[in-house]
Design an enzyme around this catalytic site. Structure first.
Site, PDB file in Angstrom:
ATOM      1  N   ASN A 140       0.849  -1.188   0.000  1.00  0.00           N
ATOM      2  CA  ASN A 140       0.000   0.000   0.000  1.00  0.00           C
ATOM      3  C   ASN A 140       0.885   1.239   0.000  1.00  0.00           C
ATOM      4  O   ASN A 140       2.108   1.140  -0.053  1.00  0.00           O
ATOM      5  CB  ASN A 140      -0.953  -0.017   1.204  1.00  0.00           C
ATOM      6  CG  ASN A 140      -0.202  -0.194   2.506  1.00  0.00           C
ATOM      7  OD1 ASN A 140       0.654   0.610   2.847  1.00  0.00           O
ATOM      8  ND2 ASN A 140      -0.516  -1.262   3.225  1.00  0.00           N
ATOM      9  N   ASP A 155      -3.765  -6.021   3.490  1.00  0.00           N
ATOM     10  CA  ASP A 155      -4.821  -6.857   4.061  1.00  0.00           C
ATOM     11  C   ASP A 155      -4.894  -8.255   3.474  1.00  0.00           C
ATOM     12  O   ASP A 155      -5.567  -9.118   4.022  1.00  0.00           O
ATOM     13  CB  ASP A 155      -6.185  -6.173   3.873  1.00  0.00           C
ATOM     14  CG  ASP A 155      -6.314  -4.938   4.734  1.00  0.00           C
ATOM     15  OD1 ASP A 155      -5.699  -4.917   5.812  1.00  0.00           O
ATOM     16  OD2 ASP A 155      -7.016  -4.001   4.330  1.00  0.00           O
TER      17      ASP A 155
END
Length: 395
Positions: A209, A278
């Site tokens: 990310n 995630d």
């Protein structure tokens, strides 16, 4: 940061004396009042005018100088000092201080100081490692001096080994740590997670990310400056580790989970500012790995939820803080996360708000607890860090 702090900078006879000029300049830029005191030998390496130009103060060199207002000069300076640093500290001055010898302006002033005192030894490796010098340094530690360990490398004399004076930025960090903030978190243990994690798809590609780790690093640095014992579990970032902080580098979400799980029960506060990837790739068949058409689908599975684990295994008296980055329904989603993860506070922000989110030097956050919601204005991430710590340790 050091506004109105009065700092004695002692400079002795060492080739490293030139670095003290950069240190004096850095202190002045932080608005400290810097009083340089030089030994006679130091003046053979750098001229007092250099320090007088940088600090705007007369450089003290002579105990019996008659050109000053009538007061016992070395006592007056010692009484004003908030901290004293001798950099470089020669073997000669180290020996004098260890045995209470006061025969010049620097040694008489230091013996009269009751403030925190630092010494940065700088000398030839053989001199530094000499048993007499090491005994003197041990003695000074028992007297309350903090000894800044020298760096190792090629010395001015051509030898290689320990004895180099650290760079000015490192020396500055000791004074900032001592003087910048009240030590209201002394005795506290704080665990911070920061930065992204990376989940390998294959030997080349990863899922990650946009987290830069700036917010988590700011929190770790702020807690350290306020006296806490800080452990920082960090994903891969392009940031200098905060000084005086234990840094545990990790790469994957599982690495971060294991690092956090091993130490979190001993902490007074755990602050999860990391943006964990995630998902992690599930097992991929050899046939799919061999495909080179660029559009193969990778089966994914969720990584372990670190914040949820903390909430399920917390101990009494521990404060848990998580971060929430949303693009919509920020308040509702964050309040639900607070309850679902069983934590004490969520620091929430909306990635669509200018000045907030990844990569910026500012942030716009809302502190959410079971007792209420507090919206903060746009602040630097350092200011946000202190606001978060104020709320955590106000309970």
């Amino acid at each position: 940061m050091l506004k109105d702090k009065f700092i004695i900078l002692g400079v002795t006879g060492s080739i490293a004396a030139y670095k003290a000029a950069a240190l004096a300049s850095a202190l002045v830029k932080l608005h400290a009042q810097v009083q340089v005191i030089m030994t006679k030998n130091a003046q053979n390496f750098i001229h007092p005018v250099t320090f007088e130009t940088l600090t705007g103060r007369k450089c003290l060199t002579d105990t019996f100088d008659r050109n000053f207002s009538f007061e016992v000069e070395h006592i007056a300076v010692a009484k004003r000092a908030d901290a004293a640093l001798v950099a470089p500290a020669s073997a000669n001055v180290v020996g004098k201080l260890a045995h209470g010898i006061a025969d010049d302006m620097l040694t008489t002033t230091l013996l009269a100081c009751t403030c925190k005192k630092f010494l940065s030894p700088a000398m030839n490796t053989a001199m530094y490692e000499n048993p007499a010098v090491q005994d003197n340094l041990r003695t000074l530690r028992t007297y309350g001096y903090e000894i800044i360990e020298p760096a190792s490398g090629r010395l001015a004399c051509g030898d290689t080994g320990a004895g180099k004076m650290p760079e000015p930025d490192e020396l500055l960090s000791y004074l900032v740590k001592e003087l910048a903030y009240e030590k209201d978190l002394s005795g506290r243990k704080v665990l911070v997670t920061a930065g992204p994690t990376q989940e390998a798809i294959d030997p080349v590609r990863v899922i990650t990310n946009h987290s830069t780790g700036k917010m988590g690093y700011a929190i770790a640095r702020a807690a350290m400056l306020r006296g806490a014992q800080v452990t920082l579990v960090s994903g891969p970032v392009n940031l200098m580790p905060p000084p005086f902080v234990k840094v545990v580098p990790v790469r994957s979400a599982e690495d971060m989970f294991q690092a956090v799980a091993s130490v979190f029960r001993e902490q007074d506060a755990v602050i999860k500012a990391a943006a964990v990837a995630d998902y992690t790739p599930a097992a991929v068949s050899a046939e799919k790995v061999k495909k080179k058409d660029g559009d193969m689908s990778i089966p994914l599975k969720r990584t372990r939820d670190i914040l949820k684990y903390l909430g399920e295994h917390r101990r009494d008296g521990q404060f848990l803080c998580g971060f929430s980055m949303e693009t919509e329904n920020m308040l509702r989603n964050s309040q639900e996360k607070l309850a679902r993860k069983n934590v004490d506070m969520i620091v929430a922000n909306n990635l669509k708000v200018a000045g907030a989110g990844f990569g910026t030097d500012t942030n716009v956050v809302t502190l959410i607890t079971r007792d209420g919601v507090r919206e903060l204005p746009m602040m630097s991430k350092d200011e946000v860090a202190h606001a978060v710590l104020d709320r955590i340790f106000a309970v």
